[in-house]
Design a protein around this motif. Structure first.
Motif, PDB file in Angstrom:
ATOM      1  N   LEU A  16       0.881  -1.167   0.000  1.00 41.12           N
ATOM      2  CA  LEU A  16       0.000   0.000   0.000  1.00 41.12           C
ATOM      3  C   LEU A  16       0.915   1.213   0.000  1.00 41.12           C
ATOM      4  N   THR A  17       0.877   2.009  -1.056  1.00 39.59           N
ATOM      5  CA  THR A  17       1.831   3.119  -1.145  1.00 39.59           C
ATOM      6  C   THR A  17       1.445   4.309  -0.283  1.00 39.59           C
ATOM      7  N   ASN A  18       0.188   4.437   0.086  1.00 41.79           N
ATOM      8  CA  ASN A  18      -0.187   5.495   1.029  1.00 41.79           C
ATOM      9  C   ASN A  18      -0.557   4.837   2.355  1.00 41.79           C
ATOM     10  N   LYS A  19       0.361   4.904   3.290  1.00 44.87           N
ATOM     11  CA  LYS A  19       0.189   4.206   4.562  1.00 44.87           C
ATOM     12  C   LYS A  19      -0.360   5.119   5.662  1.00 44.87           C
ATOM     13  N   ASP A  20      -0.828   6.306   5.298  1.00 42.04           N
ATOM     14  CA  ASP A  20      -1.332   7.245   6.305  1.00 42.04           C
ATOM     15  C   ASP A  20      -2.376   6.613   7.217  1.00 42.04           C
ATOM     16  N   HIS A  21      -3.251   5.845   6.647  1.00 41.81           N
ATOM     17  CA  HIS A  21      -4.353   5.272   7.420  1.00 41.81           C
ATOM     18  C   HIS A  21      -4.279   3.750   7.473  1.00 41.81           C
ATOM     19  N   ALA A  22      -3.092   3.203   7.237  1.00 38.07           N
ATOM     20  CA  ALA A  22      -2.931   1.742   7.204  1.00 38.07           C
ATOM     21  C   ALA A  22      -2.872   1.193   8.622  1.00 38.07           C
ATOM     22  N   LYS A  23      -4.045   1.031   9.184  1.00 42.08           N
ATOM     23  CA  LYS A  23      -4.178   0.437  10.517  1.00 42.08           C
ATOM     24  C   LYS A  23      -5.097  -0.762  10.374  1.00 42.08           C
ATOM     25  N   SER A  24      -4.856  -1.779  11.194  1.00 43.72           N
ATOM     26  CA  SER A  24      -5.774  -2.906  11.091  1.00 43.72           C
ATOM     27  C   SER A  24      -7.156  -2.492  11.584  1.00 43.72           C
ATOM     28  N   LEU A  25      -8.135  -3.160  11.025  1.00 44.10           N
ATOM     29  CA  LEU A  25      -9.522  -2.846  11.368  1.00 44.10           C
ATOM     30  C   LEU A  25      -9.781  -3.126  12.842  1.00 44.10           C
ATOM     31  N   PRO A  26     -10.688  -2.383  13.458  1.00 42.09           N
ATOM     32  CA  PRO A  26     -11.044  -2.652  14.854  1.00 42.09           C
ATOM     33  C   PRO A  26     -11.828  -3.957  14.974  1.00 42.09           C
ATOM     34  N   TRP A  27     -11.992  -4.401  16.194  1.00 43.31           N
ATOM     35  CA  TRP A  27     -12.641  -5.686  16.460  1.00 43.31           C
ATOM     36  C   TRP A  27     -14.032  -5.786  15.847  1.00 43.31           C
ATOM     37  N   GLN A  28     -14.734  -4.668  15.675  1.00 46.27           N
ATOM     38  CA  GLN A  28     -16.100  -4.697  15.139  1.00 46.27           C
ATOM     39  C   GLN A  28     -16.151  -5.277  13.727  1.00 46.27           C
ATOM     40  N   ALA A  29     -15.021  -5.268  13.012  1.00 49.17           N
ATOM     41  CA  ALA A  29     -15.008  -5.790  11.643  1.00 49.17           C
ATOM     42  C   ALA A  29     -15.366  -7.272  11.605  1.00 49.17           C
ATOM     43  N   TRP A  30     -15.111  -7.983  12.695  1.00 57.14           N
ATOM     44  CA  TRP A  30     -15.396  -9.415  12.737  1.00 57.14           C
ATOM     45  C   TRP A  30     -16.755  -9.711  13.379  1.00 57.14           C
ATOM     46  N   ALA A  31     -17.452  -8.681  13.831  1.00 59.76           N
ATOM     47  CA  ALA A  31     -18.760  -8.856  14.460  1.00 59.76           C
ATOM     48  C   ALA A  31     -19.800  -9.187  13.385  1.00 59.76           C
ATOM     49  N   PRO A  32     -20.858  -9.911  13.756  1.00 58.56           N
ATOM     50  CA  PRO A  32     -21.888 -10.262  12.762  1.00 58.56           C
ATOM     51  C   PRO A  32     -22.560  -9.025  12.163  1.00 58.56           C
ATOM     52  N   TYR A  33     -22.743  -7.989  12.972  1.00 61.42           N
ATOM     53  CA  TYR A  33     -23.383  -6.770  12.487  1.00 61.42           C
ATOM     54  C   TYR A  33     -22.377  -5.639  12.567  1.00 61.42           C
ATOM     55  N   LYS A  34     -21.753  -5.332  11.426  1.00 64.64           N
ATOM     56  CA  LYS A  34     -20.728  -4.301  11.365  1.00 64.64           C
ATOM     57  C   LYS A  34     -21.368  -2.932  11.135  1.00 64.64           C
ATOM     58  N   PRO A  35     -20.677  -1.877  11.568  1.00 68.33           N
ATOM     59  CA  PRO A  35     -21.144  -0.544  11.189  1.00 68.33           C
ATOM     60  C   PRO A  35     -21.120  -0.412   9.656  1.00 68.33           C
ATOM     61  N   GLY A  36     -22.066   0.310   9.094  1.00 72.67           N
ATOM     62  CA  GLY A  36     -22.217   0.413   7.645  1.00 72.67           C
ATOM     63  C   GLY A  36     -20.980   0.836   6.893  1.00 72.67           C
ATOM     64  N   GLU A  37     -20.278   1.858   7.386  1.00 76.53           N
ATOM     65  CA  GLU A  37     -19.112   2.325   6.645  1.00 76.53           C
ATOM     66  C   GLU A  37     -17.989   1.293   6.661  1.00 76.53           C
ATOM     67  N   MET A  38     -17.893   0.509   7.721  1.00 80.83           N
ATOM     68  CA  MET A  38     -16.882  -0.537   7.779  1.00 80.83           C
ATOM     69  C   MET A  38     -17.185  -1.608   6.738  1.00 80.83           C
ATOM     70  N   THR A  39     -18.453  -1.973   6.627  1.00 83.01           N
ATOM     71  CA  THR A  39     -18.866  -2.958   5.627  1.00 83.01           C
ATOM     72  C   THR A  39     -18.546  -2.451   4.231  1.00 83.01           C
ATOM     73  N   LEU A  40     -18.798  -1.182   3.981  1.00 85.86           N
ATOM     74  CA  LEU A  40     -18.540  -0.586   2.676  1.00 85.86           C
ATOM     75  C   LEU A  40     -17.048  -0.662   2.343  1.00 85.86           C
ATOM     76  N   GLY A  41     -16.187  -0.293   3.280  1.00 88.79           N
ATOM     77  CA  GLY A  41     -14.741  -0.349   3.061  1.00 88.79           C
ATOM     78  C   GLY A  41     -14.257  -1.771   2.828  1.00 88.79           C
ATOM     79  N   ILE A  42     -14.751  -2.719   3.605  1.00 89.82           N
ATOM     80  CA  ILE A  42     -14.359  -4.124   3.463  1.00 89.82           C
ATOM     81  C   ILE A  42     -14.815  -4.666   2.110  1.00 89.82           C
ATOM     82  N   ASP A  43     -16.053  -4.346   1.716  1.00 93.07           N
ATOM     83  CA  ASP A  43     -16.567  -4.836   0.436  1.00 93.07           C
ATOM     84  C   ASP A  43     -15.798  -4.258  -0.755  1.00 93.07           C
ATOM     85  N   VAL A  44     -15.444  -2.976  -0.685  1.00 92.74           N
ATOM     86  CA  VAL A  44     -14.636  -2.374  -1.753  1.00 92.74           C
ATOM     87  C   VAL A  44     -13.271  -3.067  -1.808  1.00 92.74           C
TER      88      VAL A  44
END
Length: 183
Positions: free
Chosen positions: A111-139
């Motif tokens: 990833l050439t732009n590492k400004d925001h290269a942080k691992s996702l928070p624990w909610q990413a693995w939850a059955p019901y993710k926040p909408g914007e997290m789902t959008l980022g993961i799906d993209v």
């Protein structure tokens, strides 16, 4: 405003691909995010004018790869400040998702732009993710899949693996700082 309101619900039929680069004239002149994929690298960015910014970004990167873009819905009534806030949130979420998937699977894609290269928070693995997290993961999943990445790397790695990699990296940092302190 929620990201899903600014970016159409039928998003994944709307993630456009441009190949080869001389077709950049087809880029819309509106706001959106873009992803440039080259040999061994990824770049994620956002712009208020995709038509102008994507070629500039490719020149800055020095690489001409495949471009994917996701335009913001033209049916929103956001001012420029609100557009920028939503675009930055989606850019950060896409970078975090791509970072989590490539780093967590130890897949050699930079990833050439590492400004925001942080691992996702624990909610990413939850059955019901926040909408914007789902959008980022799906993209991120769609980008990796379209880039020809094997399907086993196009999903979130097990959360335990992410935690063990964090611990390993943290241990290496502590050991390196101790070594510098002693020498």
């Amino acid at each position: 405003m929620l990201l899903h309101a600014a970016f159409p619900i039928g998003l994944f039929s709307r993630l456009y691909r441009i190949l080869p680069s001389f077709h950049l004239a087809k880029l819309p002149k509106g706001p959106g995010i873009y992803i440039i994929i080259g040999v061994g690298y990824l770049y994620v960015g956002y712009s208020f004018d995709l038509h102008r910014r994507v070629p500039e970004s490719q020149n800055e990167q020095g690489n001409w790869g495949t471009v994917y873009y996701l335009p913001m819905s033209p049916y929103h009534d956001l001012n420029r400040k609100e557009q920028g806030r939503l675009l930055r949130r989606l850019e950060k979420m896409c970078i975090s998702a791509l970072h989590t998937m490539t780093w967590g699977h130890q897949f050699p894609l930079l990833l050439t732009n590492k400004d925001h290269a942080k691992s996702l928070p624990w909610q990413a693995w939850a059955p019901y993710k926040p909408g914007e997290m789902t959008l980022g993961i799906d993209v991120a999943k769609k980008i990796l899949k379209n880039a020809g990445v094997p399907s086993r790397y196009c999903k979130l790695p097990p959360q335990e693996k992410i935690q063990s990699l964090r611990n390993r990296d943290l241990t290496a940092l502590i050991e390196a700082s101790e070594f510098r302190r002693l020498n």
